[in-house]
Enzyme design. Structure first.
Site, mmCIF file in Angstrom:
data_model
loop_
_atom_site.group_PDB
_atom_site.id
_atom_site.type_symbol
_atom_site.label_atom_id
_atom_site.label_comp_id
_atom_site.label_asym_id
_atom_site.label_seq_id
_atom_site.Cartn_x
_atom_site.Cartn_y
_atom_site.Cartn_z
ATOM 1 N N GLU A 11 0.898 -1.172 0.000
ATOM 2 C CA GLU A 11 0.000 0.000 0.000
ATOM 3 C C GLU A 11 0.921 1.202 0.000
ATOM 4 O OE1 GLU A 11 -1.404 3.242 1.038
ATOM 5 O OE2 GLU A 11 -1.707 2.377 3.027
ATOM 6 N N LEU A 12 1.028 1.864 -1.161
ATOM 7 C CA LEU A 12 2.083 2.845 -1.365
ATOM 8 C C LEU A 12 1.490 4.250 -1.495
ATOM 9 C CD1 LEU A 12 4.137 0.631 -3.851
ATOM 10 C CD2 LEU A 12 4.157 0.639 -1.342
ATOM 11 N N CYS A 47 -1.786 9.060 2.834
ATOM 12 C CA CYS A 47 -1.481 8.618 1.472
ATOM 13 C C CYS A 47 -2.621 8.920 0.501
ATOM 14 C CB CYS A 47 -1.143 7.125 1.460
ATOM 15 S SG CYS A 47 -2.418 6.086 2.190
#
Length: 486
Positions: A253-254, A291
Site C-alpha cells: 500500500e504505497l 497517502c
C-alpha cells in the site's frame, strides 16, 4: 520522559525485552522537539530470533480453529477500546496529530480488528464435482500463507498495524511487525492488546531498527512467507523486488497524489460551502500526512478565483498547536525532515511560476510545524504536481471541460485515492468510471472503512487491505483431490 508515554520494549520470541544488539535511539515529540523515551533497536540476533519465533507461532496458531481465532481478535478489539485514552494519548505524543484524530484512529482500528475477526469464520472453500471415474472429491481451500513480515509507516501508527495484524492473525498466519521508529509506543500498546487477548506469544513479534537492514534481513529469512508494506512508492518498489527475488507473496500500500474534481454544479451557494468544508478538513487532516490525502483540486475556470480565495482563507484560519490541546485543528509534521521537504516543494513551485495563496513557511515555534499551504496555477512539470508532498499542501487548478479534468486527474502514475463533487447522477457515474484509482469517493472523502478494500492501481501498490479482500491476501489456494485407492 513524559509520564503518559510507556517504557519502550520489543517483543521477541515470546518476551518483552530492552536488551538488544542494535543500541537505542530517541523517540521525539514532534510538537516540542523533546525526547519522549529511548527505543531499543534489534540487531541480527534479535531479528533471527523473531523470525524463528514467528515460524513456531505459525505452526501452533494455524491449528487453532477459526472460531477461536475470532474470539481472540474480538477480545483484542475490546481491550483496545478499553485502553483508548492511553493509546490515543501516546499516539498524539509521538506522531503529533490532534487528540481527537488520534481517538478516531484508535476507535476505527478496533473496528478493523472486529471486522477481520468476523471474516476469520468465512474463509470458505468449495467442492468441485469430479469429471472422471475413480475420483471421490475435489476440494479447493484457503490456507494461511505462513509467517508474515509487516512494515508500517508513522502517519497512522495504530491503524496501519491493526490492518496487517488483524488480517494475518484472522487467516491463521503469524507476524513479525516492524512499526516506524518514530512512532513505536502506540504499536507496542496495540500488540499488548492482542497478547492479553490470548494470541500466542510466538504469533506476534515486534521489532524496530534500521529500516533497510531490518527489511532486508527479514525478507531473506526462509521462515518468512509473505511481505506486507505500507510506505512510499520508492520503498515499496525496493521491498517488492526483494520479495520477488525470493518468490514471496507481497502486498504494497504505497503513495498517492489524489485529485479532486469539483463540478460546475457544486460551485455556488450551499453546495460550495459543503465542498469547501469537506475539502479543507480532508486536506489538512493529520497535517496532510495521509497517502490518500487530496492534493490536486480541479475547479471550473470561471469559479477558480472564488474557490481558491475561500479555500485559502479557510487554510489560514486553521489553529495550529500541540495535539493534546483540544483547540488544535492541525498539529505538527512528524519529524524535522518533513519540514525541510515542504520548503523544497515551495521553493520549486514558486520558482516555476505557481501562485502561492497561503502559507509556504515553517512556523517559528518549537516542534516541526509548517503552515497550511495553498498554490494555484502550478505548472504541470513542477515537483508539487508530480510528486506526493505528504504534508499540508494543496494546489488548485482550472479546467475547461469535464473530459480535460478527468484527463488531468489521470495524468500521473499514482492511483490510490481520488475524489469528485457533483449533484448530477449521470456525471457521478461518469466520474466513478473514468477516474483511474483504487478508491473513488463521490461527494465525500471517507473511502477508508473496515468493510471496504483499501488499495491502489498503477504505482500506488499491489493488493488490498481491509474488507474481505484484505484477508484473502494472507491466504494461499490449495486444491485437494481424493481418488479411490484401487
Amino acid at each position: 520522559m513524559t509520564t503518559s508515554y510507556p517504557a519502550l520494549a520489543l517483543h521477541v520470541a515470546g518476551h518483552w525485552t530492552t536488551h538488544t544488539g542494535g543500541g537505542t535511539r530517541p523517540v521525539v515529540n514532534p510538537a516540542s522537539g523533546m525526547e519522549l523515551g529511548r527505543l531499543p533497536l534489534a540487531g541480527p540476533q534479535e531479528l533471527a530470533a523473531a523470525a524463528e519465533s514467528a515460524l513456531r507461532g505459525y505452526r501452533s496458531w494455524r491449528q487453532v480453529r477459526a472460531h477461536e481465532r475470532y474470539g481472540a481478535l474480538r477480545r483484542a478489539a475490546a481491550l483496545l477500546r478499553e485502553r483508548l485514552d492511553l493509546v490515543a494519548t501516546v499516539l498524539t505524543l509521538e506522531q503529533g496529530k490532534p487528540l481527537a484524530e488520534a481517538r478516531r484512529e484508535v476507535s476505527l482500528s478496533a473496528d478493523i480488528i472486529d471486522f477481520q475477526a468476523e471474516e476469520a469464520k468465512r474463509l470458505y472453500g468449495r467442492t468441485v464435482p469430479p469429471r472422471v471415474e475413480g475420483i471421490l472429491s475435489h476440494t479447493v481451500a484457503r490456507v494461511p500463507v505462513g509467517p508474515v513480515a509487516a512494515f508500517t509507516a508513522w502517519n497512522f501508527p495504530v491503524n496501519l498495524p491493526s490492518r496487517k495484524l488483524a488480517s494475518a492473525l484472522a487467516a491463521g498466519c503469524s507476524v513479525v511487525i516492524k512499526p516506524a521508529e518514530e512512532t513505536p509506543g502506540s504499536c507496542m500498546l496495540l500488540v499488548r492488546c492482542f497478547l492479553d487477548a490470548g494470541v500466542p506469544a510466538d504469533a506476534i513479534n515486534l521489532v524496530c531498527g534500521d529500516p533497510g537492514e531490518v527489511s532486508s534481513f527479514l525478507i531473506e529469512r526462509p521462515e518468512i512467507a509473505k511481505v506486507s508494506v505500507t510506505g512510499s512508492v520508492a520503498v515499496g518498489k525496493l521491498l517488492g523486488a526483494q520479495a520477488a527475488a525470493h518468490v514471496k507473496r507481497f502486498t504494497g500500500e504505497l503513495g498517492g497524489h489524489a485529485p479532486v474534481i469539483v463540478c460546475d454544479d457544486m460551485c455556488d451557494g450551499d453546495a460550495l460551502d459543503f465542498v469547501l468544508r469537506q475539502s479543507v478538513a480532508a486536506k489538512f487532516r493529520n497535517a496532510g500526512q495521509v497517502c490518500a490525502s487530496p492534493i490536486r483540486f480541479y475547479v471550473p475556470r470561471g469559479h477558480l478565483g472564488t474557490f481558491a480565495e475561500r479555500f485559502s482563507a479557510a487554510a489560514r484560519a486553521l489553529r495550529l498547536g500541540q495535539g493534546v490541546d483540544v483547540a488544535t485543528q492541525m498539529g505538527p509534521l512528524t519529524h524535522a525532515r518533513r519540514v525541510q521537504d515542504m520548503e523544497r516543494f515551495v521553493d520549486d513551485a514558486v520558482a516555476q511560476g505557481a501562485r502561492l495563496l497561503a502559507g509556504g513557511h515553517r512556523v517559528s515555534r518549537p516542534g516541526f510545524f509548517f503552515q497550511p499551504t495553498v498554490f494555484a496555477d502550478a505548472p504541470a512539470q513542477c515537483r508539487l504536481m508530480q510528486q506526493e508532498p505528504f504534508g499540508p499542501m494543496a494546489v488548485i487548478q482550472p479546467y475547461d471541460s469535464l473530459d480535460s479534468a478527468i484527463e488531468q486527474a489521470n495524468a500521473l502514475p499514482y492511483a490510490l485515492g481520488a475524489y469528485a463533487f457533483t449533484r448530477d447522477l449521470h456525471t457521478a457515474h461518469r466520474l466513478g468510471e473514468g477516474i483511474e484509482a483504487g478508491m473513488v469517493g463521490i461527494n465525500h472523502f471517507g473511502v477508508s472503512q473496515p468493510e471496504l478494500p483499501f488499495g491502489g492501481h498503477k504505482e500506488s501498490g499491489l493488493g488490498q487491505e481491509m474488507g474481505p479482500e484484505g484477508l484473502l491476501h494472507y491466504t494461499d489456494v490449495k486444491t485437494i483431490t481424493v481418488g479411490t485407492p484401487f
